[in-house]
Scaffold this active site. Structure first.
Site, mmCIF file in Angstrom:
data_model
loop_
_atom_site.group_PDB
_atom_site.id
_atom_site.type_symbol
_atom_site.label_atom_id
_atom_site.label_comp_id
_atom_site.label_asym_id
_atom_site.label_seq_id
_atom_site.Cartn_x
_atom_site.Cartn_y
_atom_site.Cartn_z
ATOM 1 C CG ASN A 142 25.274 40.491 32.318
ATOM 2 O OD1 ASN A 142 25.675 40.508 33.478
ATOM 3 N ND2 ASN A 142 24.568 39.489 31.832
ATOM 4 N NE ARG B 150 33.332 37.674 42.037
ATOM 5 C CZ ARG B 150 33.979 38.703 41.507
ATOM 6 N NH1 ARG B 150 34.081 39.822 42.202
ATOM 7 N NH2 ARG B 150 34.508 38.624 40.306
ATOM 8 N NE ARG C 169 39.183 43.713 37.020
ATOM 9 C CZ ARG C 169 39.486 43.732 35.722
ATOM 10 N NH1 ARG C 169 38.644 44.242 34.855
ATOM 11 N NH2 ARG C 169 40.619 43.246 35.290
ATOM 12 C CG HIS D 201 38.857 31.731 40.319
ATOM 13 N ND1 HIS D 201 38.275 30.718 39.583
ATOM 14 C CD2 HIS D 201 37.916 32.705 40.424
ATOM 15 C CE1 HIS D 201 37.050 31.068 39.253
ATOM 16 N NE2 HIS D 201 36.793 32.257 39.752
ATOM 17 C CE1 TYR E 155 27.559 33.812 40.640
ATOM 18 C CE2 TYR E 155 25.264 34.458 40.888
ATOM 19 C CZ TYR E 155 26.571 34.789 40.620
ATOM 20 O OH TYR E 155 26.906 36.089 40.322
ATOM 21 C CG HIS F 6 29.297 29.993 38.913
ATOM 22 N ND1 HIS F 6 30.074 29.642 40.003
ATOM 23 C CD2 HIS F 6 29.898 31.076 38.383
ATOM 24 C CE1 HIS F 6 31.084 30.485 40.120
ATOM 25 N NE2 HIS F 6 31.012 31.360 39.147
#
Length: 719
Positions: free
Chosen positions: A64, A398, A428, A458, A491, A615
């Site tokens: 991170n 992703r 990203r 997204h 997640y 998440h």
């Protein structure tokens, strides 16, 4: 209450009569992000957690921090170089923020090093027998075997790069480990410099011995360091010192001017690879003149050098955390269960397909408690081979390297179905991976698009069109997380499987917007950004404000990853002033200051950090006792509301709304994973009181999921 995480910078006091946009009412976003990483680091420090999980949390913390330096420090450096003078909502300009975050990141790195060197590494050896050894600590037979391994497997791939008048200083790739080698010519006695890149594409930790039972490892850099003389013939090695550079990942191009989006992203990836260095890490003991040479060649000021005690690049500890050790040193394994509605038990033979199940009522799935493979993946896989399915459309932000979703889409295209996929190539750090997936899909006959110009897509949406009774019927999945099978085991994410007519029509329209030219869509049930999500959330908050002002019960509960949008925060301050109870579960950074008299005394903010990564995004509005609940892909962040295509869906079935309300209440009641944010910016870890039972959200949801599957209990704790 429990331990306070230290924050280097306290917010300013709020002056009397301050407007709702006064800088003192906002925490700094960059420091808030670092505060989140302190909470992750606390997991690595927590002796109550299993040892191997502490090692994993330390690796996550280090990774991170690397990402923060690349994106946030790199972005601030870029703003500073461009002369940006606009202040952040908390009143700080880029140069001031840069100084603050660099100091705090340095303090965090020092604590990461201490936890590894003084706590976890010794305990690994004492409790599970995992030892990281230098070459000199090996026995004679082990050294001989390691030398053979070096010569056969490592030596051929090393490329020593000398630095002299005929050889310029080599390019150092981002986050790669390198040795700075000093050597002396035996005859001329001149000192020379070379760089050797450490190969870490495989595991960094080389197992000593030939069996998997041994837990002794030699880091590959130590193997290379010991044999580095083999690379330079008769030269006398003076020293070899480990270092690592971090480059700016915040490279942005003008998408409006790009003729080809893929070409633009390819150029950006190349530019990022050669982007300016923003941090140099060196191992303690590197001589000053070697440090000076590296700083000079990398064009860095001394304040960007970080002296690391112990091991560099601790994100590689994940490989050690994955080793099989006695059970008490790891979390009890969790295997997601098949959602009860999607099991075949009790179903007649002609009702076993997923479409017939969804027709009976919406299905809500909660990962990782419930199986991604037996829900979302199953929908795509059944659609791919169902002769009545006409079309499949999906967004991919992703996905995993070996994606079963992608394979199913390829099969569907091969069977002649219309398959359209929006691949977001601007995700990203996943740009290269996504471009490769796009090419794979295109080569399989899938229609691939790359998003809307100027926006990231997204939204997590999937559409299946099926012929039923001579007419097309639409089935949808709208979720909070990516279509990533491995992440779905770690997640926490929610997804709605539905064939609701209006929601289906909205998703059809959304894909027309994404793949064609239909910018002025209106939606019946779906809340879509950037077209009208902000105004819809503002309407929902304002309704609660009116209810409170008129003496009715009013409450807002929102669960998300981060909260930084000033417009939403101002409305929440207004809501608190009106008497609305506002409960926020925000995993990451939060600009809003809770608990301020006259501004936010009715607002509570908690952050949950545990074995699973929180998440999911869930929003509850009391609505005079007729609550409305929504899930979807967007946080209350400016980038989500203004700069991305996002999708939020209402939970319409009463039973599922009850389940979502229970989830939110359980999160707010947690006293083991929760950290509460105070008005001074400090996070306090909550602990059970003397008469309070321990309440752990993740443990409760695992237990309830098992219970639902076994039919032994219903939902409890609904408020």
């Amino acid at each position: 209450m429990g331990t306070l995480i230290p924050t280097a910078v306290r917010p300013a006091s709020v002056p009397d009569g301050a407007n709702l946009d006064h800088p003192s009412l906002y925490f700094n976003q960059e420091l808030g992000w670092l505060d989140f990483n302190w909470r992750v680091l606390y997991q690595a420090r927590d002796p109550a957690l299993p040892l191997m999980e502490r090692v994993r949390f330390l690796a996550i913390t280090a990774s991170n921090l690397d990402e923060f330096v690349q994106k946030r420090v790199g972005g601030l450096r870029r703003q500073e170089a461009a002369g940006v003078s606009r202040a952040s909502p908390d009143g700080r300009r880029p140069s001031e923020q840069l100084g603050l975050v660099q100091e705090e990141a340095r303090r965090m790195q020092s604590e990461i090093d201490r936890v590894w060197t003084a706590e976890l590494r010794p305990r690994l050896q004492e409790e599970v027998g995992i030892r990281l050894l230098s070459f000199e600590e090996l026995g004679s037979e082990e050294r001989e075997a390691m030398t053979v391994l070096f010569r056969e497997q490592v030596y051929p791939i090393l490329t020593p790069l000398a630095v002299d008048p005929g050889h310029p200083f080599p390019f150092i790739s981002n986050l790669s480990l390198s040795l700075a080698v000093l050597m002396r010519h035996p005859e001329r006695q001149t000192v020379h410099f070379a760089r050797v890149k450490i190969p870490t594409s495989g595991s960094r930790w080389i197992r000593v011995g030939s069996t998997r039972d041994t837990r002794d490892f030699v880091p590959i850099e130590e193997l290379v360091r010991h044999h580095v003389a083999d690379l330079f013939g008769a030269m006398e090695i003076v020293g070899a010192y480990l270092f690592r550079v971090t480059r700016n990942a915040d490279i942005r191009r003008d998408e409006e001017e790009a003729e080809d989006l893929l070409a633009m992203i390819s150029d950006e990836l190349r530019e990022r690879r050669f982007a300016p260095v923003v941090r140099l890490e060196v191992e303690r003991g590197m001589p000053e003149h070697v440090r000076g040479l590296l700083l000079q060649e990398l064009e860095l000021p001394p304040e960007d050098l970080l002296d690391v005690e112990g091991t560099l690049a601790l994100e590689h500890l994940t490989d050690l955390a994955d080793l099989e050790v006695p059970g008490e040193h790891q979390f009890e394994p969790w295997e997601p269960v098949v959602p009860l509605r999607l099991t075949h038990e009790g179903e007649s033979e002609d009702e076993e397909d997923i479409f017939s199940i969804i027709r009976k009522g919406d299905v809500l799935v909660h990962h990782p408690y419930e199986s991604f493979g037996e829900s979302v993946q199953r929908l795509v896989e059944e659609a791919a081979v169902d002769p009545d399915v006409l079309a499949i459309k999906q967004t991919l932000y992703r996905t995993s390297d070996d994606s079963p979703i992608v394979r199913a889409l390829q099969r569907a295209a091969g069977r002649g179905k219309v398959v359209a996929v929006l691949v977001e190539v601007k995700a990203r750090f996943d740009e290269q991976n996504n471009m490769e997936w796009a090419r794979v899909l295109e080569n399989s006959g899938v229609h691939v698009t790359y998003g809307v110009v100027g926006l990231k897509t997204h939204a997590k949406v999937l559409l299946v069109v099926r012929r039923e009774e001579g007419r097309p019927k639409v089935y949808c999945h709208i979720g909070t997380g990516n279509y990533h099978a491995r992440n779905a085991r770690v997640y926490t994410d929610l997804g709605l499987l539905t064939c609701h007519q209006e929601i289906g029509a909205d998703v059809v329209d959304l894909f027309h917007y994404l793949t064609g030219h239909a910018p002025d869509q209106s939606y019946r049930r779906l809340i879509v950004a950037p077209s009208h999500m902000r105004c819809r959330f503002e309407e929902l908050i304002q309704r609660e404000i009116r209810n409170a002002e008129e003496g009715r019960r009013a409450r807002i509960v929102a669960k998300m990853n981060a909260l930084d949008d000033p417009g939403i925060i101002r409305l929440l301050y207004r809501a608190s002033r009106a008497g609305v109870t506002v409960d926020l579960v925000v995993r990451g950074h939060c600009r809003l200051r809770p608990g301020l008299p006259g501004y936010s005394e009715h607002i509570r903010v908690v952050s949950l950090i545990g074995r699973f990564l929180e998440h999911d995004r869930v929003f509850l509005f009391q609505n005079e006792g007729n609550p409305e609940v929504f899930i979807g892909s967007a946080d209350w962040r400016t980038r989500n509301l203004n700069e991305r295509v996002e999708a939020i869906v209402p939970i319409l079935e009463p039973e599922l709304r009850v389940r979502m309300i229970d989830l939110l209440e359980s999160a707010l009641e947690d006293n083991q994973l929760a950290w509460e944010l105070g008005p001074d910016g400090r996070y306090t870890r909550l602990r059970p009181g003397p008469n309070d039972p321990p309440r752990n959200l993740h443990a409760r949801l695992m237990a309830e999921t098992r219970a639902r599957r076994e039919g032994t209990t219903g939902l409890v704790g609904v408020v």
